[in-house]
Design a protein around this motif. Sequence first.
Motif, PDB file in Angstrom:
ATOM      1  N   THR A 248       0.865  -1.174   0.000  1.00  0.00           N
ATOM      2  CA  THR A 248       0.000   0.000   0.000  1.00  0.00           C
ATOM      3  C   THR A 248       0.901   1.223   0.000  1.00  0.00           C
ATOM      4  OG1 THR A 248      -1.632  -1.217   1.309  1.00  0.00           O
ATOM      5  CG2 THR A 248      -1.903   1.177   1.156  1.00  0.00           C
ATOM      6  N   PRO A 249       1.045   1.888  -1.138  1.00  0.00           N
ATOM      7  CA  PRO A 249       2.004   2.991  -1.239  1.00  0.00           C
ATOM      8  C   PRO A 249       1.822   4.028  -0.135  1.00  0.00           C
ATOM      9  CG  PRO A 249       1.176   2.431  -3.417  1.00  0.00           C
ATOM     10  CD  PRO A 249       0.365   1.639  -2.426  1.00  0.00           C
ATOM     11  N   GLY A 250       2.960   4.368   0.481  1.00  0.00           N
ATOM     12  CA  GLY A 250       2.953   5.371   1.532  1.00  0.00           C
ATOM     13  C   GLY A 250       2.429   4.893   2.861  1.00  0.00           C
ATOM     14  N   SER A 251       2.090   3.604   2.953  1.00  0.00           N
ATOM     15  CA  SER A 251       1.471   3.111   4.183  1.00  0.00           C
ATOM     16  C   SER A 251       2.105   1.841   4.721  1.00  0.00           C
ATOM     17  CB  SER A 251      -0.028   2.880   3.944  1.00  0.00           C
ATOM     18  OG  SER A 251      -0.649   2.359   5.103  1.00  0.00           O
ATOM     19  N   GLU A 252       2.163   0.768   3.910  1.00  0.00           N
ATOM     20  CA  GLU A 252       2.593  -0.515   4.456  1.00  0.00           C
ATOM     21  C   GLU A 252       3.040  -1.479   3.365  1.00  0.00           C
ATOM     22  OE1 GLU A 252       0.455  -2.861   7.847  1.00  0.00           O
ATOM     23  OE2 GLU A 252      -0.226  -3.777   5.978  1.00  0.00           O
ATOM     24  N   LEU A 253       3.994  -2.314   3.716  1.00  0.00           N
ATOM     25  CA  LEU A 253       4.354  -3.479   2.912  1.00  0.00           C
ATOM     26  C   LEU A 253       4.276  -4.699   3.816  1.00  0.00           C
ATOM     27  CD1 LEU A 253       6.448  -0.995   1.940  1.00  0.00           C
ATOM     28  CD2 LEU A 253       7.157  -2.784   0.328  1.00  0.00           C
TER      29      LEU A 253
END
Length: 577
Positions: A248-253
């Motif tokens: 989730t770009p800018g949030s989590e991997l």
Amino acid sequence: MKKKSWMLLLTLVLVIGTVLAGCGSAEETATTDSGNTTEQGTTDNGTAAEPAATDANLAADQTLHLNLSAEPPTLDPAQAQDSQANTALRFMYEGLATIDADGNPAPGAAESWDVSEDGLTYTFHMREGATWSNGDPVTANDFVFAWERVLSPETVPAPVYAYQLYYINGAEDFNTGKTTDFSKVGVKAVDEKTLEVTLTNPTPYFLGLTSFYTYYPVHKASVEASDAWAADPSTMVTNGPFTLTTWTPGSELSWTKNDKYWDAANIKLTNVTASVVNSGATETASYQGGEIDYAGAPTGEIPTDQIQPLSQQLPDEFKLTDIASTYYYEFNTKAKPFDNVKIRKAFAMAIDRQSLIDNVTKAGQTPAFGFVPTSIAGLNNQSFRDTHPDSEYFKEDAAQAKQLLEEGMKEEGYTTLPPVTLLYNTSENHQKLALAIADMWKKNLGVDIQTKNEEWSVFLESRKTGNFQVARAGWSADYNDPMTYMDMFVSGGGNNNTGYADPAYDKLIDEAYKGGNDLEKRMQDMADAEKMLIQDNMVIMPVYYYTQASLTKPYLKGVTTDFSGAINFTRAYLEEH
């Protein structure tokens, strides 16, 4: 001698076989504390390897929680160039060799290898049972395809680390377009289970290089099926211990254990989640609140004003280690006013490095006057810095700096210095240092400096395209040899953002490449190149040799950190707590 013993002996003698995420670092990175005395690598920041996990003491939930202070700009091994991508890619891919807990090359996707008597030909035997995450076998052809893709002039954008494959015979000619026939490059699949690699010159640390992400294989069918294959977890087929589950770009991997990995039985973690929060204060608070299991470099940062308190409050969890990494500012030698060497020298001489360390960074770093850190190996089990001290390159001297600035301005016809902007990537710690250095330049040189920050991926692009005057930079060793620093600044080099190009410098690096077993000449060639880079031309302004501050929960075991500060969580596990 033949086979692995030949190479391993040379590697041990030269103390250089460990490959890490050298590359540019978004945050504070570390070396193997205390100058790494020329040891190859250490485990858990200098501690002995931990005993293997047993089912009796494992926590029921084997989910590791981390934070990344910057989002990886890419998860394509050919395009990777930074520590954030390195951490992520280590979960997902495996090269021909890996680096073991003692810092030595160990079998990875290749279960064994032979080395010719002259050190030029490596024959890798692919591991039986090694498969991609979709079940396809990992073959020698996967490496040929991946390496051709890195070297191909048609790959867009051009991989900045293509030069790391120049050790291979014919690789540079193919990458630079001197030949369009890849069959002339010294890499071929003899059959699906045998890869033959021929080098231009004997390279004792080549085995270590094969564990570096630029050398990773990629799954041909997946790459050819979609241009966006490396941005979508559903199209990313990998050969490492974990697969990417969400991004989730800018949030989590997040990653999930790859049950098809050949060594899956020894992978204890089932899941890894990484938030993406660019705040050292928030990250440290998350650690103290039990939300993440590890905090600090190289994946994130601990605010400088919390280093002392945390070292006292959490002595068993806090670690401060030296690493093979250098913090520096790079000048754009094509941009005014830094196209004048006297002006570059004036800026480098006008700061007080020890004062910055004592009052701003507060992590016991060592002032740097060269580029190669104290922990990089030189001759006869000595540090390169022991035999080639950086104190000879230049001195801090505000009065002389002011004089040089005036001389440089006169040469350029300036009555006032053109506006100067100092660029750094978004980070509380980088901001503090940038403001302190700008203040020193104002006090000692009488110049006003604008400071500007950019997010990590934008910042990398600005440096790559030369859209800066002076910019913050950091470099961690890719392997334990001065060459991992010195070959950066050859003319047109993929990681040379400065615009510096000097045939005399290029010749010294070329001679060092060809030095083979003449170790004394190799080291002298690189020392002469470093002198040219800094003393003669001040292409970069060294600031300090890194230390690395981190926090690790007592129940998190099996984390290894090598001499450059690169971290490996793949064999980690969580104990009951």
